[in-house]
Design a protein around this motif. Structure first.
Motif, PDB file in Angstrom:
ATOM      1  N   GLY A 101       0.836  -0.819  -0.233  1.00 11.42           N
ATOM      2  CA  GLY A 101      -0.316   0.035  -0.151  1.00 11.42           C
ATOM      3  C   GLY A 101       0.739   1.205  -0.060  1.00 11.42           C
ATOM      4  O   GLY A 101       0.590   2.285  -1.135  1.00 11.42           O
ATOM      5  N   LEU A 102       2.116   1.372   0.117  1.00  9.31           N
ATOM      6  CA  LEU A 102       2.911   2.457   0.787  1.00  9.31           C
ATOM      7  C   LEU A 102       3.118   2.476  -0.876  1.00  9.31           C
ATOM      8  O   LEU A 102       3.029   3.476  -1.927  1.00  9.31           O
ATOM      9  N   LYS A 103       4.172   1.286  -1.988  1.00  3.13           N
ATOM     10  CA  LYS A 103       3.917   2.059  -3.056  1.00  3.13           C
ATOM     11  C   LYS A 103       2.928   2.002  -4.199  1.00  3.13           C
ATOM     12  O   LYS A 103       3.516   3.267  -4.326  1.00  3.13           O
ATOM     13  N   LYS A 126      -3.084  -0.056   3.400  1.00  2.53           N
ATOM     14  CA  LYS A 126      -2.753  -0.395   3.906  1.00  2.53           C
ATOM     15  C   LYS A 126      -2.979  -1.351   3.506  1.00  2.53           C
ATOM     16  O   LYS A 126      -4.759  -2.550   3.577  1.00  2.53           O
ATOM     17  N   LEU A 127      -2.519  -3.390   3.026  1.00  2.00           N
ATOM     18  CA  LEU A 127      -3.424  -4.231   2.121  1.00  2.00           C
ATOM     19  C   LEU A 127      -3.043  -5.478   3.128  1.00  2.00           C
ATOM     20  O   LEU A 127      -1.918  -5.114   3.797  1.00  2.00           O
ATOM     21  N   PRO A 128      -4.097  -5.711   3.087  1.00  4.77           N
ATOM     22  CA  PRO A 128      -3.857  -7.112   4.127  1.00  4.77           C
ATOM     23  C   PRO A 128      -2.828  -7.626   4.515  1.00  4.77           C
ATOM     24  O   PRO A 128      -2.676  -7.906   3.193  1.00  4.77           O
ATOM     25  N   GLN A 129      -2.089  -8.236   5.449  1.00  2.00           N
ATOM     26  CA  GLN A 129      -0.751  -9.125   5.251  1.00  2.00           C
ATOM     27  C   GLN A 129      -0.651  -9.514   6.000  1.00  2.00           C
ATOM     28  O   GLN A 129      -1.383 -10.000   7.284  1.00  2.00           O
ATOM     29  N   VAL A 130      -0.678 -10.655   5.064  1.00  2.45           N
ATOM     30  CA  VAL A 130      -0.195 -12.070   6.295  1.00  2.45           C
ATOM     31  C   VAL A 130       1.471 -12.954   6.208  1.00  2.45           C
ATOM     32  O   VAL A 130       1.809 -12.950   5.648  1.00  2.45           O
ATOM     33  N   ALA A 135      -5.126  -7.420  -1.880  1.00  2.00           N
ATOM     34  CA  ALA A 135      -6.740  -7.172  -1.728  1.00  2.00           C
ATOM     35  C   ALA A 135      -7.757  -7.127  -0.426  1.00  2.00           C
ATOM     36  O   ALA A 135      -8.497  -6.200   0.037  1.00  2.00           O
ATOM     37  N   GLU A 136      -7.461  -7.803  -0.960  1.00  2.00           N
ATOM     38  CA  GLU A 136      -8.605  -8.730   0.867  1.00  2.00           C
ATOM     39  C   GLU A 136      -8.303  -9.813   1.275  1.00  2.00           C
ATOM     40  O   GLU A 136      -7.341 -10.827   1.270  1.00  2.00           O
TER      41      GLU A 136
END
Length: 449
Positions: free
Chosen positions: A290-292, A369-373, A426-427
């Motif tokens: 999301g930062l990029k 912020k994209l969801p991050q796992v 995205a999800e």
């Protein structure tokens, strides 16, 4: 024999790995490599030493001071100060090198010793290797008036505060700020400089006793700060770690604002002011996608590095870039500092809130912020991550599935037999599904025999 220096100096259990004897010998070795080998005009080399407030820092600091003085180095003892303050003071005093005694965000039983070269610059691997090699060589043994002297650096904190205030683009009048000092090195200077800049300051984690550093407070434990910000109706909160080289934030609603979001806010501010060198922000591969994407929308290019602030620094020095950092809150301002500075970061972030009149929660929306796992896959052969054809095919398929709004990163741990699988999408459900599939593939393809 394994290398003594890690990614950020020599760190370990105080009185375990890191003894007074080792501290003294490291200081003597550093005196030879950073001092006498670089001073050719016949004078005694000079060094600044500082520490965080953990109890073991008292005897380790004494050992370092003794080692330096016994090797013919004049020592300026700055006492308890943040790591970035030590780096700044080395440059400000024009000292030949410096030493910071801290284990950063680690618990109180640990400690560490890191060295800075002239100008407050971090050492590269070759210089650290030279210091380590010097441990087995004859140490400098000056006699009589040639031994070094140890002086109390009485105005060290004041010099650092004056420097921080000089960086401020605007005052902070009217802001109410909660500062969590992690019972660490910033307990004195961070609240003071925010007050001097005009803010109303409430402090938590500001009573170090040598044993409570990072204990359920600070940037790795935001719960108390979140409660304090909401409970006191503050505009936002700032959290440091033990040596204050990092900063995370909390908005007025109690939501975390991480290093990526802080970088987004400050990069856009520099861009709008026309002072972001080449319109580049330096970040590591672990920063959120999301930062990029947000920086691209703002006309800013993100240059990616390996994980670690030393790699961020290398890229910034090479390109002369203005700003760089990590998701963990290590931010580096090339104009004002030679290392991550959590107090400086907090001030610059607060200045944006003051100057724009916008709440931090609104400013943080400059990036989504994209969801991050993240999944740690243990008991695998991490050395084969990049070379296994079958695993490479699985990663390629995952990347094609995610497209432009997702990302995959497989990274071997530097210290453990495991591989870190990171997926952004995205999800959240997509990120979880892809991450679990990749973790299973890593376990299957890289299983230890």
């Amino acid at each position: 024999m394994s290398r003594l220096f890690g990614t950020d100096g020599v760190r370990g259990l105080a009185n375990g790995l890191l003894t007074a004897e080792l501290a003294l010998e490291l200081a003597q070795a550093a005196a030879a490599v950073l001092g006498h080998q670089n001073v050719t005009d016949g004078r005694r080399p000079t060094a600044v030493i500082a520490r965080d407030p953990r109890a073991s820092g008292e005897f380790l600091g004494a050992a370092v001071g003794a080692g330096l003085a016994s090797a013919g180095v004049d020592v300026y003892d700055a006492g308890v100060l943040p790591t970035p303050a030590a780096a700044y003071l080395i440059a400000d005093l024009k000292a030949d090198f410096g030493v910071m005694i801290s284990a950063s965000h680690n618990a109180a039983p640990d400690n560490g010793i890191k060295f800075f070269a002239r100008g407050g610059q971090k050492l590269d691997d070759a210089v650290e290797d030279a210091i380590e090699a010097q441990l087995s060589k004859e140490k400098p043994r000056p006699l009589g008036g040639d031994v070094g002297r140890i002086s109390r650096f009485a105005d060290a904190e004041d010099r650092y505060i004056v420097h921080l205030l000089s960086t401020m683009p605007s005052r902070l009048d009217g802001l109410r700020v909660v500062i969590d000092c992690a019972h660490g090195a910033a307990s004195g200077c961070s609240p003071q400089v925010f007050k001097d800049a005009g803010a109303e300051v409430l402090v938590i984690g500001g009573e170090p006793d040598g044993l409570n550093i990072n204990d359920e407070v600070g940037s790795t434990h935001l719960d108390q700060l979140q409660k304090a910000v909401v409970g006191h109706g503050a505009d936002f909160g700032i959290a440091h770690d033990g040596d204050a080289d990092r900063c995370l934030a909390v908005d007025h609603l109690g939501n975390e604002v991480d290093g990526d979001q802080i970088m987004a806010i400050l990069a856009v501010a520099l861009h709008d002011a026309g002072t972001l060198k080449d319109e580049v922000l330096v970040a590591t591969v672990m920063s959120n996608l999301g930062l990029k994407l947000a920086m691209s929308d703002a006309g800013i290019r993100v240059e990616e590095t390996a994980v670690g602030d030393r790699y961020v620094l290398e890229a910034m020095r090479k390109g002369g870039y203005s700003l760089g950092g990590e998701q963990s809150g290590h931010l580096i301002f090339n104009e004002y500092a030679t290392t991550g500075d959590g107090v400086l970061t907090g001030l610059q972030l607060a200045a944006q809130v003051a100057a724009t009149g916008k709440p931090l929660a609104e400013l943080a929306q400059r990036m989504t912020k994209l969801p991050q796992v993240l999944i740690n896959v243990t008991d695998v052969d991490k050395t084969r991550v990049s070379s296994h054809d079958g695993l490479r095919d699985v990663v390629q398929a995952a990347e094609e599935q995610l497209g432009a709004t997702g990302r995959v990163l497989l990274r071997p741990s530097g210290t453990e037999p495991l591989v870190r699988v990171m997926v952004e999408a995205a999800e959240l459900s997509t990120a979880e599904s892809v991450a679990n599939d990749l973790a299973s593939a890593v376990q299957t393809h890289l299983a230890l025999a």
